[in-house]
Design a protein around this motif. Structure first.
Motif, PDB file in Angstrom:
ATOM      1  N   HIS A   1      37.312 -49.685   3.361  1.00  0.00           N
ATOM      2  CA  HIS A   1      37.443 -51.073   2.913  1.00  0.00           C
ATOM      3  C   HIS A   1      37.058 -52.031   4.048  1.00  0.00           C
ATOM      4  O   HIS A   1      36.323 -53.009   3.824  1.00  0.00           O
ATOM      5  CB  HIS A   1      38.866 -51.325   2.448  1.00  0.00           C
ATOM      6  CG  HIS A   1      39.099 -52.698   1.920  1.00  0.00           C
ATOM      7  ND1 HIS A   1      38.526 -53.154   0.753  1.00  0.00           N
ATOM      8  CD2 HIS A   1      39.837 -53.732   2.404  1.00  0.00           C
ATOM      9  CE1 HIS A   1      38.903 -54.407   0.550  1.00  0.00           C
ATOM     10  NE2 HIS A   1      39.688 -54.780   1.539  1.00  0.00           N
ATOM     11  N   GLU A   2      37.526 -51.754   5.264  1.00  0.00           N
ATOM     12  CA  GLU A   2      37.187 -52.603   6.403  1.00  0.00           C
ATOM     13  C   GLU A   2      35.686 -52.559   6.686  1.00  0.00           C
ATOM     14  O   GLU A   2      35.082 -53.597   6.995  1.00  0.00           O
ATOM     15  CB  GLU A   2      37.977 -52.156   7.639  1.00  0.00           C
ATOM     16  CG  GLU A   2      39.463 -52.436   7.539  1.00  0.00           C
ATOM     17  CD  GLU A   2      40.255 -51.788   8.663  1.00  0.00           C
ATOM     18  OE1 GLU A   2      39.642 -51.120   9.533  1.00  0.00           O
ATOM     19  OE2 GLU A   2      41.492 -51.932   8.669  1.00  0.00           O
ATOM     20  N   ALA A   3      35.091 -51.380   6.570  1.00  0.00           N
ATOM     21  CA  ALA A   3      33.648 -51.257   6.803  1.00  0.00           C
ATOM     22  C   ALA A   3      32.861 -52.042   5.753  1.00  0.00           C
ATOM     23  O   ALA A   3      31.855 -52.689   6.077  1.00  0.00           O
ATOM     24  CB  ALA A   3      33.241 -49.790   6.787  1.00  0.00           C
ATOM     25  N   GLU A   4      33.317 -52.009   4.507  1.00  0.00           N
ATOM     26  CA  GLU A   4      32.632 -52.773   3.457  1.00  0.00           C
ATOM     27  C   GLU A   4      32.755 -54.265   3.714  1.00  0.00           C
ATOM     28  O   GLU A   4      31.796 -55.015   3.507  1.00  0.00           O
ATOM     29  CB  GLU A   4      33.210 -52.417   2.091  1.00  0.00           C
ATOM     30  CG  GLU A   4      32.806 -51.041   1.600  1.00  0.00           C
ATOM     31  CD  GLU A   4      33.478 -50.654   0.298  1.00  0.00           C
ATOM     32  OE1 GLU A   4      34.475 -51.316  -0.092  1.00  0.00           O
ATOM     33  OE2 GLU A   4      33.016 -49.686  -0.328  1.00  0.00           O
ATOM     34  N   GLU A   5      33.924 -54.718   4.166  1.00  0.00           N
ATOM     35  CA  GLU A   5      34.087 -56.143   4.479  1.00  0.00           C
ATOM     36  C   GLU A   5      33.176 -56.550   5.630  1.00  0.00           C
ATOM     37  O   GLU A   5      32.549 -57.614   5.591  1.00  0.00           O
ATOM     38  CB  GLU A   5      35.541 -56.435   4.825  1.00  0.00           C
ATOM     39  CG  GLU A   5      36.474 -56.447   3.641  1.00  0.00           C
ATOM     40  CD  GLU A   5      37.905 -56.759   4.024  1.00  0.00           C
ATOM     41  OE1 GLU A   5      38.214 -56.837   5.237  1.00  0.00           O
ATOM     42  OE2 GLU A   5      38.727 -56.926   3.106  1.00  0.00           O
ATOM     43  N   THR A   6      33.096 -55.702   6.644  1.00  0.00           N
ATOM     44  CA  THR A   6      32.227 -55.992   7.786  1.00  0.00           C
ATOM     45  C   THR A   6      30.767 -56.047   7.343  1.00  0.00           C
ATOM     46  O   THR A   6      30.012 -56.928   7.762  1.00  0.00           O
ATOM     47  CB  THR A   6      32.404 -54.912   8.871  1.00  0.00           C
ATOM     48  OG1 THR A   6      33.779 -54.856   9.246  1.00  0.00           O
ATOM     49  CG2 THR A   6      31.572 -55.218  10.096  1.00  0.00           C
ATOM     50  N   ARG A   7      30.376 -55.114   6.480  1.00  0.00           N
ATOM     51  CA  ARG A   7      29.005 -55.110   5.958  1.00  0.00           C
ATOM     52  C   ARG A   7      28.717 -56.389   5.185  1.00  0.00           C
ATOM     53  O   ARG A   7      27.681 -57.018   5.355  1.00  0.00           O
ATOM     54  CB  ARG A   7      28.796 -53.902   5.050  1.00  0.00           C
ATOM     55  CG  ARG A   7      27.375 -53.820   4.498  1.00  0.00           C
ATOM     56  CD  ARG A   7      27.282 -53.026   3.248  1.00  0.00           C
ATOM     57  NE  ARG A   7      28.092 -53.683   2.226  1.00  0.00           N
ATOM     58  CZ  ARG A   7      28.467 -53.112   1.115  1.00  0.00           C
ATOM     59  NH1 ARG A   7      28.156 -51.878   0.871  1.00  0.00           N
ATOM     60  NH2 ARG A   7      29.187 -53.766   0.225  1.00  0.00           N
ATOM     61  N   ASP A   8      29.668 -56.810   4.344  1.00  0.00           N
ATOM     62  CA  ASP A   8      29.476 -58.035   3.564  1.00  0.00           C
ATOM     63  C   ASP A   8      29.347 -59.251   4.474  1.00  0.00           C
ATOM     64  O   ASP A   8      28.520 -60.135   4.231  1.00  0.00           O
ATOM     65  CB  ASP A   8      30.631 -58.223   2.576  1.00  0.00           C
ATOM     66  CG  ASP A   8      30.622 -57.182   1.471  1.00  0.00           C
ATOM     67  OD1 ASP A   8      29.578 -56.525   1.273  1.00  0.00           O
ATOM     68  OD2 ASP A   8      31.675 -57.026   0.800  1.00  0.00           O
ATOM     69  N   GLN A   9      30.164 -59.298   5.534  1.00  0.00           N
ATOM     70  CA  GLN A   9      30.072 -60.406   6.483  1.00  0.00           C
ATOM     71  C   GLN A   9      28.728 -60.393   7.197  1.00  0.00           C
ATOM     72  O   GLN A   9      28.116 -61.444   7.407  1.00  0.00           O
ATOM     73  CB  GLN A   9      31.217 -60.334   7.495  1.00  0.00           C
ATOM     74  CG  GLN A   9      32.571 -60.627   6.913  1.00  0.00           C
ATOM     75  CD  GLN A   9      33.702 -60.377   7.898  1.00  0.00           C
ATOM     76  OE1 GLN A   9      33.486 -59.884   9.003  1.00  0.00           O
ATOM     77  NE2 GLN A   9      34.919 -60.707   7.493  1.00  0.00           N
ATOM     78  N   ALA A  10      28.257 -59.203   7.562  1.00  0.00           N
ATOM     79  CA  ALA A  10      26.965 -59.095   8.243  1.00  0.00           C
ATOM     80  C   ALA A  10      25.836 -59.542   7.322  1.00  0.00           C
ATOM     81  O   ALA A  10      24.909 -60.237   7.756  1.00  0.00           O
ATOM     82  CB  ALA A  10      26.737 -57.661   8.712  1.00  0.00           C
ATOM     83  N   ILE A  11      25.899 -59.161   6.060  1.00  0.00           N
ATOM     84  CA  ILE A  11      24.863 -59.566   5.106  1.00  0.00           C
ATOM     85  C   ILE A  11      24.863 -61.081   4.939  1.00  0.00           C
ATOM     86  O   ILE A  11      23.807 -61.719   4.937  1.00  0.00           O
ATOM     87  CB  ILE A  11      25.073 -58.854   3.752  1.00  0.00           C
ATOM     88  CG1 ILE A  11      24.715 -57.373   3.882  1.00  0.00           C
ATOM     89  CG2 ILE A  11      24.248 -59.505   2.655  1.00  0.00           C
ATOM     90  CD1 ILE A  11      25.063 -56.544   2.667  1.00  0.00           C
ATOM     91  N   THR A  12      26.046 -61.669   4.824  1.00  0.00           N
ATOM     92  CA  THR A  12      26.149 -63.126   4.697  1.00  0.00           C
ATOM     93  C   THR A  12      25.582 -63.822   5.926  1.00  0.00           C
ATOM     94  O   THR A  12      24.817 -64.790   5.817  1.00  0.00           O
ATOM     95  CB  THR A  12      27.620 -63.536   4.486  1.00  0.00           C
ATOM     96  OG1 THR A  12      28.121 -62.871   3.335  1.00  0.00           O
ATOM     97  CG2 THR A  12      27.751 -65.031   4.316  1.00  0.00           C
ATOM     98  N   TYR A  13      25.934 -63.313   7.115  1.00  0.00           N
ATOM     99  CA  TYR A  13      25.421 -63.901   8.357  1.00  0.00           C
ATOM    100  C   TYR A  13      23.902 -63.807   8.409  1.00  0.00           C
ATOM    101  O   TYR A  13      23.225 -64.775   8.758  1.00  0.00           O
ATOM    102  CB  TYR A  13      26.039 -63.206   9.570  1.00  0.00           C
ATOM    103  CG  TYR A  13      25.411 -63.621  10.872  1.00  0.00           C
ATOM    104  CD1 TYR A  13      25.690 -64.860  11.439  1.00  0.00           C
ATOM    105  CD2 TYR A  13      24.501 -62.797  11.519  1.00  0.00           C
ATOM    106  CE1 TYR A  13      25.086 -65.256  12.623  1.00  0.00           C
ATOM    107  CE2 TYR A  13      23.897 -63.181  12.697  1.00  0.00           C
ATOM    108  CZ  TYR A  13      24.196 -64.407  13.246  1.00  0.00           C
ATOM    109  OH  TYR A  13      23.600 -64.792  14.417  1.00  0.00           O
ATOM    110  N   LEU A  14      23.369 -62.634   8.059  1.00  0.00           N
ATOM    111  CA  LEU A  14      21.914 -62.460   8.102  1.00  0.00           C
ATOM    112  C   LEU A  14      21.204 -63.368   7.106  1.00  0.00           C
ATOM    113  O   LEU A  14      20.129 -63.906   7.404  1.00  0.00           O
ATOM    114  CB  LEU A  14      21.556 -60.999   7.839  1.00  0.00           C
ATOM    115  CG  LEU A  14      21.888 -60.025   8.969  1.00  0.00           C
ATOM    116  CD1 LEU A  14      21.593 -58.605   8.540  1.00  0.00           C
ATOM    117  CD2 LEU A  14      21.100 -60.373  10.224  1.00  0.00           C
ATOM    118  N   GLN A  15      21.788 -63.564   5.941  1.00  0.00           N
ATOM    119  CA  GLN A  15      21.175 -64.471   4.964  1.00  0.00           C
ATOM    120  C   GLN A  15      21.169 -65.906   5.479  1.00  0.00           C
ATOM    121  O   GLN A  15      20.172 -66.624   5.328  1.00  0.00           O
ATOM    122  CB  GLN A  15      21.911 -64.378   3.629  1.00  0.00           C
ATOM    123  CG  GLN A  15      21.659 -63.075   2.895  1.00  0.00           C
ATOM    124  CD  GLN A  15      22.509 -62.929   1.656  1.00  0.00           C
ATOM    125  OE1 GLN A  15      23.515 -63.608   1.498  1.00  0.00           O
ATOM    126  NE2 GLN A  15      22.119 -62.007   0.776  1.00  0.00           N
TER     127      GLN A  15
END
Length: 109
Positions: free
Chosen positions: A50-64
């Motif tokens: 769950h933490e890894a998925e949240e981190t991935r989502d944050q990274a995707i948002t930052y990259l966008q």
């Protein structure tokens, strides 16, 4: 075999079948039982996932967001370059006009 012997034989066969069924159930339950450590490990893995998925989502948002900023900056830079090239073209044309004007003046003199 009389009736009484048949009843006892049937009772013994049913009792043995019951005991075999109970024993096989007990074996399956014993071997398929999940230990507390296994449950704790699964919960820990679920939390980490769950933490890894949240981190991935944050990274995707930052990259966008970063991509949008860079695209905007690139568009502005291209517009500035186009304006600078237009200004340079106009300056060269004006310089050429001034040179031709000076040549005419020098030829007239």
């Amino acid at each position: 075999m009389n009736r009484t012997e048949f009843i006892f034989a049937t009772a013994i066969v049913l009792f043995v079948s019951y005991m075999i069924g109970w024993f096989s159930h007990w074996l399956m339950h014993t071997f398929s039982r999940v230990s507390k450590n296994d449950i704790d490990e699964l919960e820990r893995l679920a939390r980490e996932l769950h933490e890894a998925e949240e981190t991935r989502d944050q990274a995707i948002t930052y990259l966008q967001q970063r991509e949008a900023e860079l695209t905007n900056q690139l568009t502005q830079t291209e517009a500035e370059l186009s304006a600078a090239m237009d200004g340079l073209r106009d300056a060269r044309a004006e310089t050429e006009e001034l040179r031709s004007y000076l040549r005419k003046i020098q030829q007239s003199s």
